[in-house]
Design an enzyme around this catalytic site. Structure first.
Site, short mmCIF file in Angstrom:
data_model
loop_
_atom_site.label_atom_id
_atom_site.label_comp_id
_atom_site.label_asym_id
_atom_site.label_seq_id
_atom_site.Cartn_x
_atom_site.Cartn_y
_atom_site.Cartn_z
N THR A 36 0.85 -1.19 0.00
CA THR A 36 0.00 0.00 0.00
C THR A 36 0.88 1.24 0.00
OG1 THR A 36 -1.55 -1.27 1.33
CG2 THR A 36 -1.90 1.12 1.24
N ASN A 54 -4.40 -8.42 3.53
CA ASN A 54 -4.45 -7.04 3.99
C ASN A 54 -4.35 -6.05 2.84
OD1 ASN A 54 -4.54 -5.20 6.26
ND2 ASN A 54 -2.47 -4.63 5.63
N GLU A 101 9.87 -6.93 -2.37
CA GLU A 101 10.33 -5.82 -3.20
C GLU A 101 11.81 -5.98 -3.52
OE1 GLU A 101 8.59 -5.46 -0.42
OE2 GLU A 101 6.83 -4.19 -0.82
N ARG A 142 5.21 7.06 0.54
CA ARG A 142 4.52 6.70 1.78
C ARG A 142 5.50 6.77 2.94
NH1 ARG A 142 2.47 0.47 3.16
NH2 ARG A 142 3.15 0.57 5.33
#
Lengths: 338, 1209
Positions: free
Chosen positions: B47, B1026, B80, B130
């Site tokens: 996210t 999630n 990642e 973020r």
């Protein structure tokens, strides 16, 4: 030997038509039936509830919980195209028509006049040779009268008739106060054929879990007595085609039903029990019986034992009951269920 | 390589083309260009960037081609770090390659980013910026992640709006191919990544014109190839490394010029002109704000507003942050500038200033001290922080900065947007300052996640965006709960492009889609005078007024609000829409907001319904049409009386009995006013009290279970499966039943353990989410009416008051003495107090019952390491936590480190506990004579294998501490600080399958191999739940998931088998719904095993697309079809010559289809790719058989101690 017969205006090579059942769920299954000698196929039923609910259900589960939580605004990929049950049905029918040489009859199962009837059109467009309407209705509402129920049947038939140009057969239940009258009314409403009778799957109760369980039991050969009687009675009284279904297992069953006046006989349980090859065997047996008994064609025997053709028409009526009682003998103990 | 026709190569530039207008968010804008311009895409969900990967995956699954006519290959990696490695490899072999990420994900890419840049490799990484987790995790937007990679050598280009995201994605790609410097293209997480905006979509011709094929060929020519082999990535020594590193300088020097030229070329093709450092405002400004990212939009709006009112200020937008082109930057400033305020959306604790500020200071100084500087005088430069973790950044804040700059000594190192009463850094705001124009429709919608409000609003934006010349913007705020969550939609429509990159606080339209919000929020707080208020109300226009809370009435009157009501639920019910009032409320909005003429609006809604739901079937379309048609007949304007009549007040947020911290910090956050909390209220190190969820009475259940003692067989299954610990069971003495509330129910305990005692099942009415799992699992039915069970769902509202009294009474009944309970069965385990209660997990969650069970069995001595994911969010997302304490103050101590390192994090905890226990034992031995020989020996020899043993040891440790008080030696002090570790502790490492199977597997494997006594609980939902259901290596074959839009082609990884190969790891695979007893045994055995234990727990999940109330039933069928197997591998059995492997489920008795047909994740594949579904379905069935055979073999194989005989198999 001429085994041909006419049903719903279709010329069929013999009177055996597998009724709506699991074999017609795949193209492969339908090919097996054709190879075994089936004269036509009634495809499995597309249910009104399926048309109405499958979309709602899928939509519900795909959207459930979405747009609620910043990290997971959705839970499924946004698949651009998918086929819902009814589209799959139409698609399969279309493919079956291309792959098979025998007629394919689409089957719709519903009880109300609603959007689902549009699928009759789609079935027609997919190339179906006819449509079988299975009106499966349990009138649980005590306010609903017998004539209300009958009207509802006729309404559905009417609506479908208005929608399509191909022939329509109506598969009905035996639970009418006046079956013969109902048959005539259906004819007037536009039915091109009557299929006698559909079987209600009767529920069972599990006494340990206290749950009602759907319980599918395959038909027994005894079951064909019911269509036998009513076909014999209706033969010549209605102008529609007649089909017998329920308890058709052996060549003898078929011969009896033809003599009672049916145009075709529909098989399901026997095929599930013995496989598609059973059709070939029954046809062989039927043919040798006819040879042995010097019949030339199916046409020749059709209706030969109908109510109007037998010496004692009352044999199909109430008197038959009295006679049955008089000749009653202690039956042999039943074999354990298979 | 593909052949192209000549026509597609040559593009007539400068041509005026009408481009498609699309209404999309920033993520889609970035993904659109990235998918068109790349060949190999490596992805991993995080996210707020996950959607970019999802788009790319879906488009490739649909066969959409890139600019060169091929479908980009999209591959999900295990982390990642893996994605960056894959991209590095793809680039080195000549592909155009990209990835998308954010936050921790970007940090995991750092090593490869240094390499990619060091090798001068062309690529663009798209990052929705973020916050990086520090004292807490945050999914929201700031620049802390991108600032953490500014040393990698990547160029960094910032987009400020959705349009810029699309434009810069292209400009960055064009620039990287020419410059050979890799690019990080970033935009603000959520604010830009999730803001829906009407923008102009770039055409293929635009893209083609910007990306000359020659540069692509050059990129390919640099690829590693055996046809012209080279070595790249050598190791170098002190003699040459330094010089080699300096070779790249010319590339970085050229880079800014290349980017500006790309921007200029873009302007000739598309018409929008961008500058690396773009000045907006007065050419003679004395005060200039320097800013980067979406905040520049709000700043621009403010500057234009202030200057229109006679101000003399300016704004410098920094678009290219790296390479920082100092002279271009300085040249962009107006020569008149006296004071510069540099705003950073990040915090670099301990630095002289934040990164952009430091760069600006350096650039100014360098320029000023050089000959020919455009600067006539040295401007004063101050720096400040704003907007961390998507904290609002509004025109009022920009104005506050400009105001402060007027002072002779402007504040430096300030903050804006918070109240800092600790270091006093914050600027004061004039909260009445606004730049909002009168011609902009500003609409606020309060909805529930489940009612479809957000979806409808996204739809409205599309309608207005596509059917009118209006510009449209939508931004959506969600709370952090997964069940019963509130959504607030902020929509703007106006005649000019919208730059308002902040929430609406002056609304001229407010819709409240749920009545109960009136008692929860001040929904009219932000209404402007004369605003319109639409309320979804059970009460009609004549009766609604007297039902409104007093503060709502007051505002309606004071602000002269036009007030409309509709009974949306009635219309929904009548039209078969169920609980989804979305279309109905949307129709009302159009009917009364006047954004479009009514007729045209209705037409537009219908055509959009057709577009949205058409593929989902006629039925849905018709229902929605009917809803639209019936809405207008049910929408009424309310005649507002002149006076306030109501005495209904907003109830307090938390009970008066709540602790101080909960009242002062937790409660305001719950109430949605956390923004107003000053710095001093917060813990300095991220440490928060547990047990706070108990104060948050959410009242989200429409129905709650009611107990029927006459039918109950006391099996306790209801409490076991309750995901929210709101159905509780106690056994207690008859004497507790004094002053008992009238409706409190109890019965005699059945069974010999607690003979003569009372038994009660009680529901927490305000905490229950109404999931219904308890009723589904209840096996007891009435003998006279089978539908009545021992518990049944009943409407909550009428029961709320009485059950609240019962619940309070119940909670005050003493907990059972743990020493008297037999824990190894369902009944006993559920008499124990859960120390995990009222989580905000999805209603009916399949994970939380396992966690709750663990706390019942071991909670008072548990330490939990929790991987990031669902369990860390419902476990630790403010305002509250479900982890709690018992009466003695003991309970699980919980922490979340990261996603990838959780096994290691938990192992570290174990290492400490082992070391401290060892030290404590040594000290007990050393101090035995002072402590007392007997007590010392008892402590050292204590058997703590059961509750009685643990209880006794706690008593001894208490005695020990008493004695230590009297011993004044340093050793005694040491022992005092370590004494608690003499009581056995239970280390739990908890996480989902994304962690255990993918990103954390390396660490997990290492911890399993360590032999240390840790308990690893994998809550296996078979997807990344999630982040919205992306495929993990636990995802089964043939299931659809994000990143596996056409069904996962490979089978599920057998994590249990991998763990079993160590031989000394306890491994269990459980499914509570299939065999609860087995689950409890596995938990007890795992905890008792003195070594690593791994429990893989099947957890049904909302991402499976199932009826959550039947989740336990799905688990059962999963086991009966052999889809999931139950077994335990207990190495201790080998010591007694037994086979350590026990297969606990039976051979599959049902076809796999019986399970897969229950779940949308499998059914979707049949619907979308029927042929593939058939193929994968058959392979999946084969997987079941193959695994079963293998397990069966293991179960039958002779134990390891016995020699294998020839006929052994």
């Amino acid at each position: 030997m001429d085994l041909t017969t006419r049903y719903l205006g279709l010329k069929l090579k013999n009177p055996i038509v597998p009724s709506a059942g699991p074999y017609s769920r795949t193209l492969d299954g339908m090919k097996q039936l054709e190879d075994a000698g089936a004269a036509a196929i009634v495809m499995y039923s597309l249910f009104e509830e399926q048309i109405a609910h499958e979309t709602s259900e899928l939509f519900h589960y795909l959207s459930y919980g979405t747009e609620s939580f910043a990290e997971a605004l959705t839970y499924f990929p946004d698949v651009q195209q998918y086929n819902l049950g009814p589209e799959e049905y139409v698609e399969l029918l279309h493919r079956a028509k291309q792959a098979l040489d025998i007629p394919v009859i689409g089957s719709l199962n519903g009880i109300s006049v609603g959007g689902w009837i549009n699928y009759a059109k789609k079935i027609e467009q997919a190339g179906a040779d006819a449509i079988e309407l299975n009106i499966y209705y349990i009138p649980t509402d005590p306010i609903l009268s017998g004539s209300d129920v009958e009207d509802r049947y006729l309404e559905v038939v009417n609506a479908v008739k208005r929608t399509v140009a191909i022939p329509i057969a109506v598969k009905l239940s035996p639970f009418f106060s006046a079956v013969a009258h109902m048959a005539v009314r259906l004819e007037h409403a536009g039915a091109d054929g009557l299929v006698l009778f559909n079987r209600f799957y009767q529920p069972d109760i599990d006494i340990d879990t206290l749950e009602v369980k759907p319980n599918v039991i395959l038909s027994t050969p005894q079951a064909m007595r019911l269509p036998l009687r009513w076909i014999a009675i209706l033969y010549g009284k209605v102008r529609t085609s007649l089909a017998a279904t329920g308890g058709v297992h052996t060549h003898e069953d078929i011969l009896k039903l033809l003599m009672a006046g049916t145009d075709v006989t529909m098989m399901c349980s026997a095929l599930l029990k013995h496989g598609p090859q059973h059709i070939a065997e029954v046809l062989r047996n039927m043919e040798s019986w006819m040879v042995e008994h010097e019949y030339l064609s199916v046409q020749q025997m059709k209706g030969s034992m109908s109510q109007r053709s037998v010496a004692d028409p009352s044999a199909f009526e109430r008197a038959n009951y009295m006679k049955a009682l008089n000749t009653y003998r202690e039956p042999t103990p039943p074999r354990p269920a298979q | 390589m593909r052949e192209f026709d000549e026509a597609s190569r040559s593009f007539p530039t400068g041509q005026k083309v009408e481009r498609k207008k699309v209404t999309i968010d920033g993520n889609e804008a970035a993904a659109y260009v990235a998918h068109k311009l790349n060949e190999v895409i490596a992805i991993y969900p995080i996210t707020p960037s996950s959607n970019m990967g999802e788009w790319a995956d879906e488009w490739s699954a649909l066969g959409q081609k890139n600019l060169w006519g091929t479908i980009p290959s999209v591959t999900e990696m295990q982390s990642e770090g893996g994605a960056a490695g894959a991209v590095h490899g793809a680039l080195q072999t000549g592909a155009l390659s990209t990835t998308f990420t954010a936050s921790q994900g970007l940090l995991l890419m750092i090593p490869n980013m240094f390499k990619i840049a060091g090798e001068l490799t062309s690529t663009v990484f798209h990052v929705s910026a973020r916050s990086v987790a520090t004292h807490a995790l945050s999914i929201f937007g700031d620049h802390s992640d991108v600032m953490a990679v500014r040393g990698t050598g990547f160029a960094m280009l910032a987009s400020n709006s959705v349009q810029e995201v699309m434009d810069f994605a292209l400009i960055a790609q064009a620039a990287t191919l020419e410059a050979r410097v890799p690019f990080l293209h970033f935009f603000d997480g959520f604010r830009t990544s999730h803001e829906v905006m009407k923008i102009e979509q770039l055409s293929d011709n635009d893209l083609r014109a910007m990306i000359p094929d020659e540069l692509v060929f050059a990129h390919r020519l640099r690829a590693l190839s055996p046809e012209h082999p080279v070595l790249r990535g050598s190791a170098q020594n002190p003699d040459v490394f330094f010089q080699s590193r300096e070779t790249v300088n010319p590339y970085y020097q050229r880079c800014p010029g290349i980017v500006q030229r790309a921007m200029d070329k873009f302007a000739t093709i598309v018409g929008r002109q961008y500058k690396l450092y773009e000045y907006v405002g007065s050419p003679t400004a004395d005060r200039v704000v320097v800013i980067m990212g979406s905040g520049a939009e709000a700043a621009q709006e403010t500057v234009e507003f202030l200057n229109a009112k006679g101000g003399n200020v300016g704004l410098l937008k920094v678009r290219l942050f790296r390479p920082f082109a100092s002279s271009m930057f300085v040249n962009a400033l107006p020569p008149s500038v006296k004071t510069i305020a540099v705003l950073d959306r990040t915090k670099e604790a301990g630095a002289t200033g934040e990164p952009l500020y430091v760069d600006v200071v350096a650039a100014i100084m360098e320029s000023y001290t050089s000959p020919n500087s455009p600067l006539k005088s040295l401007p004063r430069v101050v720096g400040g922080r704003y907007g961390l973790s998507s904290k609002e950044f509004t025109p009022a804040m920009v104005q506050a900065v400009f105001e402060d700059m007027k002072k002779p000594e402007p504040r430096n190192h300030f903050t804006v947007g918070i109240h800092d009463d600790v270091s006093h850094t914050s600027l004061d705001l004039d909260s009445s300052f606004t730049t909002e124009g009168a011609d902009v429709v500003r609409a606020l919608f309060y909805g529930l996640g489940a009612d479809g409000t957000v979806g409808a609003n996204k739809n409205s934006i599309k309608i207005i965006g596509e059917d009118t010349s209006f510009f449209a913007q939508g931004y959506f705020v969600y709370d952090s709960k997964k069940s019963g969550s509130t959504t607030i939609s902020h929509l703007r429509f106006g005649p000019r492009p919208i730059h308002s990159s902040y929430l609406i606080d002056r609304a001229n339209f407010i819709a409240c889609h749920q009545w109960f919000f009136l008692e929860k929020f001040d929904v009219l707080k932000s209404a402007v005078p004369g605003a319109t208020f639409l309320l979804n109300s059970l009460y009609g226009p004549d009766e609604v007024w007297n039902k409104l809370p007093r503060h709502t009435q007051e505002q309606i009157i004071a602000k002269k609000i036009k007030f409309y009501v509709i009974d949306g639920y009635k219309v929904a019910q009548q039209t078969g829409m169920g609980a989804r009032v979305n279309t109905i409320m949307q129709t009302c909005f159009f009917a009364i907001s006047g954004v479009l003429p009514r007729e045209q609006a209705i037409e537009a809604i219908k055509s959009s319904i057709k577009k949205t739901y058409g593929k989902k079937g006629d039925q849905i379309v018709k229902q929605n049409f009917a809803a639209v048609d019936q809405t207008l007949a049910n929408l009424f304007e309310v005649k507002v009386p002149p006076a306030v009549t109501s005495t209904i007040e907003m109830p307090p947020i938390v009970s008066d009995k709540a602790p101080k911290f909960v009242k002062e910090v937790t409660a305001p956050i719950m109430a949605g006013s956390g923004d107003a909390l000053p710095v001093s209220k917060f813990p300095v190190d991220g440490t928060y009290p547990t047990g706070t969820a108990a104060w948050e009475k959410r009242n989200i259940a429409l129905e709650i279970p009611q107990w029927e003692p006459e039918i109950c067989i006391q099996c306790n299954k209801c409490a076991l499966v309750c995901p929210h610990a709101t159905i509780r069971i106690k056994v207690f003495d008859q004497k507790e039943l004094v002053n008992v509330p009238a409706t409190f129910k109890s019965m005699d305990y059945k069974g010999s353990e607690f003979k003569g005692m009372k038994y009660s099942i009680q529901v927490g009415p305000e905490d229950c989410t109404g999931c219904g799992l308890c009723v589904e699992i209840c096996p007891a039915k009435s003998k006279s009416e089978a539908k009545v069970k021992a518990i049944n769902m009943k409407p909550q509202q009428p029961l709320r008051e009485t059950e609240r009294l019962n619940w309070d009474f119940f909670l005050n009944i003493p907990e059972v003495d743990r020493r008297t309970v037999k824990m190894d069965n369902v009944k006993g385990s559920q008499l124990l107090q859960p120390l995990f209660e009222y989580s905000g997990a999805c209603s009916g969650c399949g994970e939380t019952p396992y966690l709750k069970l663990a706390t019942q069995l071991f909670g008072d001595r548990m330490v939990v390491a929790n991987a990031t994911g669902c369990s860390s969010i419902y476990g630790g997302n403010l305002p509250t936590t479900p982890w709690t304490k018992d009466k003695a103050g003991r309970g699980p101590a919980w922490s979340n480190s990261l996603f990838e390192d959780n096994a290691e994090f938990g192992l570290g905890m174990r290492l400490t506990i082992d070391k401290h226990t060892e030290m404590a034992r040594e000290l007990v031995r050393d101090l035995a004579s002072s402590i007392g020989q007997e007590l010392s020996q008892q402590i050292l020899d204590a058997n703590q294998s059961d509750e009685a043993g643990i209880y006794a040891q706690r008593e001894r440790v208490a005695q020990l501490k008493n004695r230590l008080h009297e011993i004044k030696t340093p050793e005694a002090k040491h022992l005092m600080s370590l004494a608690d570790t003499l009581v056995k502790r239970s280390v739990w490492i908890v996480g989902g399958d994304g962690w255990a199977y993918d990103i954390g597997y390396g660490g997990l494997d290492h911890v399993l191999a360590s032999g240390r006594n840790v308990n690893i609980l994998v809550l296996d939902t078979e997807v990344y739940s999630n982040t919205g259901g992306q495929m993990s290596k636990s995802t089964p074959r043939s299931a659809i998931a994000k990143f596996a839009a056409s069904g996962k082609p490979t089978s599920k990884k057998d994590l249990a088998m991998l763990a079993m190969t160590y031989g000394n790891v306890y491994v269990a695979k459980v499914a509570m719904g299939a065999n609860d007893m087995h689950t409890i045994r596995a938990f007890l055995e795992a905890e008792a095993f003195n070594g690593p234990s791994l429990i893989i727990a099947y957890s049904h999940c909302i991402a499976h697309g199932i009826d959550m109330a039947k989740g336990m039933n799905n688990q059962k069928i999963a086991v009966e079809t052999g889809y999931w197997q139950l077994f335990r591998y207990n190495p201790t059995l080998r010591e007694s010559g037994q086979n350590p492997f026990k297969l606990d489920s039976k051979a599959p008795k049902l076809p796999l289809k019986d399970f897969t047909s229950l779940e949308t994740r499998f059914r979707m594949l049949e619907k979308s790719y029927p042929e593939r579904a058939k193929l994968l379905g058959a392979l999946a069935q084969e997987d079941v058989q193959v695994r079963w055979k293998l397990y069966e073999y293991l179960a039958q194989s002779p134990s390891a101690e016995k020699p294998v005989t020839a006929s052994g198999n």
